[in-house]
Design a protein around this motif. Structure first.
Motif, PDB file in Angstrom:
ATOM      1  N   PHE A  56       0.835  -1.208   0.000  1.00  0.00           N
ATOM      2  CA  PHE A  56       0.000   0.000   0.000  1.00  0.00           C
ATOM      3  C   PHE A  56       0.875   1.266   0.000  1.00  0.00           C
ATOM      4  CE2 PHE A  56      -2.308   3.378   2.201  1.00  0.00           C
ATOM      5  CZ  PHE A  56      -3.484   3.414   1.471  1.00  0.00           C
ATOM      6  N   ILE A  64       2.006   8.787  -6.844  1.00  0.00           N
ATOM      7  CA  ILE A  64       2.351  10.212  -6.916  1.00  0.00           C
ATOM      8  C   ILE A  64       3.195  10.489  -8.159  1.00  0.00           C
ATOM      9  CG2 ILE A  64       3.665  12.053  -5.748  1.00  0.00           C
ATOM     10  CD1 ILE A  64       2.709  10.769  -3.094  1.00  0.00           C
ATOM     11  N   SER A  68      -0.662   6.978 -14.008  1.00  0.00           N
ATOM     12  CA  SER A  68      -1.933   6.252 -13.892  1.00  0.00           C
ATOM     13  C   SER A  68      -2.899   6.995 -12.955  1.00  0.00           C
ATOM     14  CB  SER A  68      -1.678   4.849 -13.360  1.00  0.00           C
ATOM     15  OG  SER A  68      -1.011   4.919 -12.131  1.00  0.00           O
ATOM     16  N   VAL A  69      -4.134   6.525 -12.908  1.00  0.00           N
ATOM     17  CA  VAL A  69      -5.150   7.165 -12.058  1.00  0.00           C
ATOM     18  C   VAL A  69      -4.693   7.046 -10.591  1.00  0.00           C
ATOM     19  CG1 VAL A  69      -7.580   7.143 -11.400  1.00  0.00           C
ATOM     20  CG2 VAL A  69      -6.911   6.445 -13.694  1.00  0.00           C
ATOM     21  N   PHE A  70      -4.813   8.135  -9.839  1.00  0.00           N
ATOM     22  CA  PHE A  70      -4.323   8.132  -8.459  1.00  0.00           C
ATOM     23  C   PHE A  70      -5.097   7.113  -7.627  1.00  0.00           C
ATOM     24  CE2 PHE A  70      -3.761   9.766  -4.146  1.00  0.00           C
ATOM     25  CZ  PHE A  70      -2.385   9.851  -4.125  1.00  0.00           C
ATOM     26  N   GLY A  71      -4.365   6.190  -7.023  1.00  0.00           N
ATOM     27  CA  GLY A  71      -4.983   5.144  -6.216  1.00  0.00           C
ATOM     28  C   GLY A  71      -4.827   3.768  -6.847  1.00  0.00           C
ATOM     29  N   THR A  72      -4.525   3.751  -8.160  1.00  0.00           N
ATOM     30  CA  THR A  72      -4.421   2.472  -8.880  1.00  0.00           C
ATOM     31  C   THR A  72      -3.286   1.610  -8.337  1.00  0.00           C
ATOM     32  OG1 THR A  72      -5.081   3.684 -10.837  1.00  0.00           O
ATOM     33  CG2 THR A  72      -4.286   1.462 -11.199  1.00  0.00           C
ATOM     34  N   CYS A  74      -1.755   1.796  -5.518  1.00  0.00           N
ATOM     35  CA  CYS A  74      -2.071   1.440  -4.125  1.00  0.00           C
ATOM     36  C   CYS A  74      -2.878   0.149  -4.105  1.00  0.00           C
ATOM     37  CB  CYS A  74      -2.969   2.515  -3.542  1.00  0.00           C
ATOM     38  SG  CYS A  74      -2.160   3.655  -2.526  1.00  0.00           S
ATOM     39  N   PHE A  75      -3.920   0.176  -4.914  1.00  0.00           N
ATOM     40  CA  PHE A  75      -4.852  -0.941  -5.021  1.00  0.00           C
ATOM     41  C   PHE A  75      -4.108  -2.209  -5.472  1.00  0.00           C
ATOM     42  CE2 PHE A  75      -8.005  -3.410  -7.376  1.00  0.00           C
ATOM     43  CZ  PHE A  75      -9.073  -3.423  -6.503  1.00  0.00           C
ATOM     44  N   PHE A 121     -11.578   5.444 -15.692  1.00  0.00           N
ATOM     45  CA  PHE A 121     -11.503   6.797 -15.124  1.00  0.00           C
ATOM     46  C   PHE A 121     -11.006   7.860 -16.110  1.00  0.00           C
ATOM     47  CE2 PHE A 121     -11.343   4.006 -11.409  1.00  0.00           C
ATOM     48  CZ  PHE A 121     -12.324   4.577 -10.611  1.00  0.00           C
TER      49      PHE A 121
ATOM     50  N   ILE B  21      -9.491   2.085   1.287  1.00  0.00           N
ATOM     51  CA  ILE B  21      -8.793   3.388   1.166  1.00  0.00           C
ATOM     52  C   ILE B  21      -8.399   3.622  -0.299  1.00  0.00           C
ATOM     53  CG2 ILE B  21      -6.769   4.734   1.884  1.00  0.00           C
ATOM     54  CD1 ILE B  21      -6.814   3.092   4.526  1.00  0.00           C
ATOM     55  N   SER B  22      -7.847   2.563  -0.914  1.00  0.00           N
ATOM     56  CA  SER B  22      -7.420   2.693  -2.329  1.00  0.00           C
ATOM     57  C   SER B  22      -8.593   3.070  -3.208  1.00  0.00           C
ATOM     58  CB  SER B  22      -6.832   1.373  -2.832  1.00  0.00           C
ATOM     59  OG  SER B  22      -5.767   0.972  -2.043  1.00  0.00           O
ATOM     60  N   ILE B  23      -9.718   2.399  -3.004  1.00  0.00           N
ATOM     61  CA  ILE B  23     -10.899   2.687  -3.839  1.00  0.00           C
ATOM     62  C   ILE B  23     -11.412   4.105  -3.558  1.00  0.00           C
ATOM     63  CG2 ILE B  23     -13.323   2.000  -4.231  1.00  0.00           C
ATOM     64  CD1 ILE B  23     -12.222  -0.949  -3.793  1.00  0.00           C
ATOM     65  N   LEU B  25      -9.536   6.587  -2.746  1.00  0.00           N
ATOM     66  CA  LEU B  25      -8.616   7.476  -3.480  1.00  0.00           C
ATOM     67  C   LEU B  25      -9.017   7.547  -4.953  1.00  0.00           C
ATOM     68  CD1 LEU B  25      -5.112   6.438  -2.038  1.00  0.00           C
ATOM     69  CD2 LEU B  25      -6.368   8.527  -1.567  1.00  0.00           C
ATOM     70  N   LEU B  26      -9.400   6.388  -5.477  1.00  0.00           N
ATOM     71  CA  LEU B  26      -9.833   6.342  -6.883  1.00  0.00           C
ATOM     72  C   LEU B  26     -11.125   7.139  -7.068  1.00  0.00           C
ATOM     73  CD1 LEU B  26      -9.221   2.556  -7.583  1.00  0.00           C
ATOM     74  CD2 LEU B  26      -8.199   4.408  -8.873  1.00  0.00           C
ATOM     75  N   LEU B  30      -8.451  12.102  -7.381  1.00  0.00           N
ATOM     76  CA  LEU B  30      -7.371  13.023  -7.005  1.00  0.00           C
ATOM     77  C   LEU B  30      -6.301  13.135  -8.099  1.00  0.00           C
ATOM     78  CD1 LEU B  30      -6.898  11.793  -3.336  1.00  0.00           C
ATOM     79  CD2 LEU B  30      -7.898  13.953  -4.040  1.00  0.00           C
ATOM     80  N   THR B  31      -6.489  12.360  -9.162  1.00  0.00           N
ATOM     81  CA  THR B  31      -5.451  12.290 -10.195  1.00  0.00           C
ATOM     82  C   THR B  31      -5.000  13.682 -10.661  1.00  0.00           C
ATOM     83  OG1 THR B  31      -6.547  10.294 -10.875  1.00  0.00           O
ATOM     84  CG2 THR B  31      -4.868  11.129 -12.361  1.00  0.00           C
ATOM     85  N   ILE B  34      -3.143  15.614  -8.008  1.00  0.00           N
ATOM     86  CA  ILE B  34      -1.783  15.093  -7.825  1.00  0.00           C
ATOM     87  C   ILE B  34      -0.906  15.494  -8.997  1.00  0.00           C
ATOM     88  CG2 ILE B  34      -0.418  12.942  -7.713  1.00  0.00           C
ATOM     89  CD1 ILE B  34      -1.818  13.529  -5.106  1.00  0.00           C
ATOM     90  N   TRP B  35      -1.452  15.403 -10.223  1.00  0.00           N
ATOM     91  CA  TRP B  35      -0.683  15.789 -11.399  1.00  0.00           C
ATOM     92  C   TRP B  35      -0.278  17.256 -11.322  1.00  0.00           C
ATOM     93  CZ3 TRP B  35      -3.132  13.362 -16.442  1.00  0.00           C
ATOM     94  CH2 TRP B  35      -2.916  11.975 -16.426  1.00  0.00           C
ATOM     95  N   ARG B  38       2.360  17.657  -8.888  1.00  0.00           N
ATOM     96  CA  ARG B  38       3.607  17.115  -9.438  1.00  0.00           C
ATOM     97  C   ARG B  38       4.229  18.121 -10.421  1.00  0.00           C
ATOM     98  NH1 ARG B  38       2.705  12.149 -12.928  1.00  0.00           N
ATOM     99  NH2 ARG B  38       1.397  11.548 -11.195  1.00  0.00           N
TER     100      ARG B  38
END
Lengths: 167, 275
Positions: A56, A64, A68-72, A74-75, A121, B21-23, B25-26, B30-31, B34-35, B38
């Motif tokens: 995780f 970061i 890819s889509v944020f969280g992918t 992690c999952f 997404f 938590i991951s889902i 975030l998805l 937040l993509t 975050i981009w 960044r």
């Protein structure tokens, strides 16, 4: 506690190494998934809890810095950590074939999920055919070497700490 | 019963929590945030306009404070760019003023002459002897003829360069004052004494055939005398820098520094006689 800290540092180092590898030693612009192999290593050696937690955290790092889509990530890495952790007593993690096959399959798993999530997404695919062909092979070829290096590092750390029984 | 169940399935429970938590975030999508963040980090290390544009495009995902840093930096860069442009324009403006003065000077000369003036650019120097000849970008097609005097304007002053010797259709070769083959009938401007100026293959010229009784001083200006068919009278040639007496019975010699510096000639004017 110190051991977990060391594991954290190792994750960070392998993350930096992965970024550098893509920059300096890519094959057709594609680098290996070093972080994924490290997670597999930890999960196989230390069980599902460490596998999924470190999966995780490293996934979060990768999210970061990846496109890819944020969280992918992690999952994906959480699932990979868990699955490998559950297999820790069922497979021989020292066997090179096991290391290669697991790395190959799980890189494909990672690519598949990234493809799926980006389609859902972003309604666009960020996966190229190079990712599908080169990344899994490159990763699985390097996997035994990474496993060996990790073994050596962990052994050295155990000696430094002098508390082998605690680890 | 419940407490016993949880430790037994601890890894699965943690997995479920982490996946939730991951889902999340998805789901929070937040993509883009975050981009943008960044891009901001990249911009801090490498402030290029492309990144700034991306950050400004996604400004709603970044706090106003961070955005103002990017905007300020971009504004600063733009102002610097404009300043550089203005400095360049200033240089260009000065160049135009200089050229204008030079052309005015030439126009003044043209008024008093029965010559047409053809301007040309120097395209090459003689590769074997820098002081022998130059080639210009105008030729027979532009009305240039052989044995026409060639002048230039240096520091807002006209000076003799040489004469045309080989005229092709589009280029002309000019024999320079400093070449040994060129001799120009000249006079000392102050006294009017006639003499001859010759090149000797160096940056200096030799003044010859000046009678012993003639009074010549260092610093005297030498101009064309107008004797002969080629050079009109009064075109400055150079300044006397050294005088040699007693070597010959009848004539004095002097060393003359030409007004024109050979390595500075970039544009010349060919004087063509009006028939």
């Amino acid at each position: 506690m110190r051991f977990y800290l060391v594991l954290g540092i190792l994750i960070l180092v392998s993350f930096v190494l992965q970024l550098l590898w893509v920059q300096y030693l890519p094959i057709f612009g594609i680098g290996p998934q070093i972080l994924l192999v490290v997670i597999i290593y930890f999960a196989l050696n230390y069980g599902p809890i460490i596998g999924e937690i470190y999966g995780f955290i490293s996934g979060l790092f990768l999210d970061i810095f990846s496109i890819s889509v944020f969280g992918t990530q992690c999952f994906i890495f959480t699932i990979i950590g868990y699955i490998n952790g559950m297999m820790s007593n069922r497979v021989d993690e020292k066997n090179i074939r096991v290391q290669c096959i697991l790395s190959l399959l799980e890189t494909y798993f990672q690519i598949g999920i990234v493809y799926l999530f980006s389609k859902i997404f972003l309604s666009d695919s960020i996966i190229s055919y190079k990712d599908i062909i080169i990344a899994p092979i490159y990763t699985s070829v390097l996997a035994p070497g990474i496993f060996r290096i990790m073994d050596l590092i962990i052994l050295r750390i155990k000696k430094w700490f002098g508390k082998t029984n605690q680890i | 019963m419940k407490w016993k169940y949880i430790p037994e399935h601890k890894p699965t429970l943690i997995l479920i929590i982490l996946l939730c938590i991951s889902i999340s975030l998805l789901a929070f999508n937040l993509t883009k945030k975050i981009w943008t963040l960044r891009y901001f980090v990249y911009y801090v290390f490498n402030p290029v306009p492309e990144l700034a544009l991306k950050i400004i495009d996604n400004s709603k995902y970044l706090s106003e404070n961070l955005l103002s840093i990017v905007k300020l930096k971009e504004e600063n860069r733009e102002l610097k760019e404009r300043l550089n442009k203005l400095l360049f324009m200033e240089t260009e403006y000065n160049e135009v003023i200089t050229e204008n003065k030079r052309l005015k000077e030439l126009l003044e000369l043209k008024k008093g002459l029965t010559y047409d003036i053809i301007s040309a650019r120097v395209i090459s120097h003689d590769p074997f002897n820098w002081f022998r000849a130059i080639t210009i970008d105008k030729g027979h097609k532009d009305g240039i003829v052989v044995d026409a005097p060639v002048v230039t304007v240096i520091d807002y002053q006209i000076a003799l360069v040489g004469k045309t010797v080989i005229v092709d259709e589009n280029t002309t070769r000019i024999l320079l004052l400093t070449d040994t083959l060129l001799a120009v009938p000249a006079k000392v401007l102050r006294t009017g004494d006639n003499c001859l100026i010759q090149g000797n293959g160096t940056p200096k010229l030799i003044l010859d055939y000046l009678l012993q009784e003639s009074v010549i001083n260092i610093g005297d200006e030498i101009v064309t005398s107008g004797i002969g068919e080629i050079y009109p009278s009064g075109i400055p040639i150079g300044i006397v820098t050294d005088i040699k007496t007693g070597e010959e019975e009848y004539f004095k010699h002097a060393i003359v520094k030409p007004k024109v510096a050979i390595n500075r000639i970039s544009e010349v004017f060919i004087l063509k006689k009006v028939k």
